[in-house]
Write an enzyme that holds these catalytic residues in place. Structure first.
Site, PDB file in Angstrom:
ATOM      1  N   HIS A 264     -12.811  78.464  21.268  1.00 16.65           N
ATOM      2  CA  HIS A 264     -12.238  79.178  22.417  1.00 16.65           C
ATOM      3  C   HIS A 264     -12.951  78.789  23.721  1.00 16.65           C
ATOM      4  O   HIS A 264     -13.460  79.626  24.467  1.00 16.65           O
ATOM      5  CB  HIS A 264     -12.304  80.697  22.224  1.00 16.65           C
TER       6      HIS A 264
ATOM      7  N   ARG B 141      -2.760  81.045  22.409  1.00 20.54           N
ATOM      8  CA  ARG B 141      -3.083  82.259  21.676  1.00 20.54           C
ATOM      9  C   ARG B 141      -3.001  81.953  20.181  1.00 20.54           C
ATOM     10  O   ARG B 141      -2.058  81.285  19.731  1.00 20.54           O
ATOM     11  CB  ARG B 141      -2.105  83.391  22.026  1.00 20.54           C
TER      12      ARG B 141
END
Length: 311
Positions: A274, A226
């Protein structure tokens, strides 16, 4: 009664999932009404949910049995006070395999110093022989499904792997530590640090200046977990000061990462957009179908979120 399943995500996601979910439900022996349109909310039994969905108020869904998250991360929904039914996070074998491949690939990239080899094709015969994997300590912060699988894959390549979690865990082949004292020891060992923690109030900015200082000089940080686990300013300062050797980052506080963000141009930062692990519609649909089958059979749901812990 035929269960009604609302698919609350983007139109693009519906196009990707519709066929796979229908097939997975049929394979699980479930005849369900599956739709991206809610209709009367009091008739909905299950919601397949992406936190990017426009649906934020679960109060009208009075017959709801469970919300089945499409993503591994639940930080954008777990605190929703209108959600009072079981919430299941996505634990998908395809997602796990993708994460293991990304982590293993980038650990080996830094261990073998591949970047140096690619940037020194000058015709000069300069030999840089890396140590064996058994002499390169790796620490994985976070020992959930993704962290444990990644740690074990690295241990299978002979890396000495330390795993850390906030509460005690036991993962075969991994030296598992926990708690504040365990974190200090885990960081002190890490020539390569992999971040696979969930985002909670207790983990936000965990990799701050003080904790970065506890890493060995020249350590490498990999973050496919994260973005908000890391204090960006502290990371950049440590890279500029030479305390950290490199950071390979797949997740960020703002996504897409703005074009003018200093990470893009920094010589010691690698950005991947990502992609470390993506939920695969075929295998994720099987997980969702199994949870719907369990709900209809009165069996416990898989992968339930602990609201107090936030994951």
């Amino acid at each position: 009664m035929t269960p009604k399943v609302l698919f609350a995500a983007t139109d693009t996601a519906w196009q990707e999932y519709e066929g796979h979910l229908g097939h997975a439900l049929a394979a699980a022996g479930i005849e369900a009404e599956l739709s991206p349109e809610a209709g009367p909310p009091e008739t909905v039994d299950y919601i397949v949910y992406a936190p990017s969905s426009k649906l934020k108020d679960f109060t009208p869904f009075t017959r709801l049995k469970a919300v089945l998250n499409l993503w591994a991360g639940v930080e954008h929904v777990v605190g929703n006070q209108t959600l009072r039914v079981p919430l299941a996070r996505m634990v998908d074998q395809g997602l796990t395999e993708g994460m293991v491949e990304w982590v293993t690939g980038h650990v080996l990239r830094h261990h073998l110093n591949i970047d140096h080899a690619l940037s020194h094709q000058s015709g000069e015969w300069v030999r840089h022989v890396p140590p064996l994997a058994r002499h390169r300590p790796v620490t994985v912060l976070g020992l959930g499904a993704l962290g444990a699988a990644s740690a074990q894959a690295l241990a299978g390549l002979n890396f000495p792997v330390t795993g850390w979690s906030r509460t005690p865990r036991d993962v075969a082949g991994i030296d598992c530590l926990s708690g504040p004292a365990g974190l200090e020891e885990a960081l002190a060992r890490a020539e390569i640090l992999v971040l696979l923690l969930p985002l909670t109030p207790g983990t936000e900015d965990l990799i701050n200046a003080a904790h970065i200082d506890q890493l060995p000089r020249g350590a490498v940080i990999l973050n496919p977990g994260r973005g908000r686990l890391i204090d960006d300013d502290a990371l950049l300062a440590a890279l500029d000061a030479g305390h950290l050797g490199h950071a390979t980052l797949d997740v960020f506080r703002t996504e897409p990462l703005p074009p003018d963000h200093p990470f893009w141009a920094h010589p010691k930062v690698t950005v991947t957009p990502h992609i470390a692990s993506e939920t695969r519609p075929d295998t994720a649909s099987e997980v969702i179908a199994e949870n719907i089958r369990r709900g209809e059979a009165g069996e416990p749901f898989l992968h339930l979120v602990d609201r107090d812990r936030g994951y």
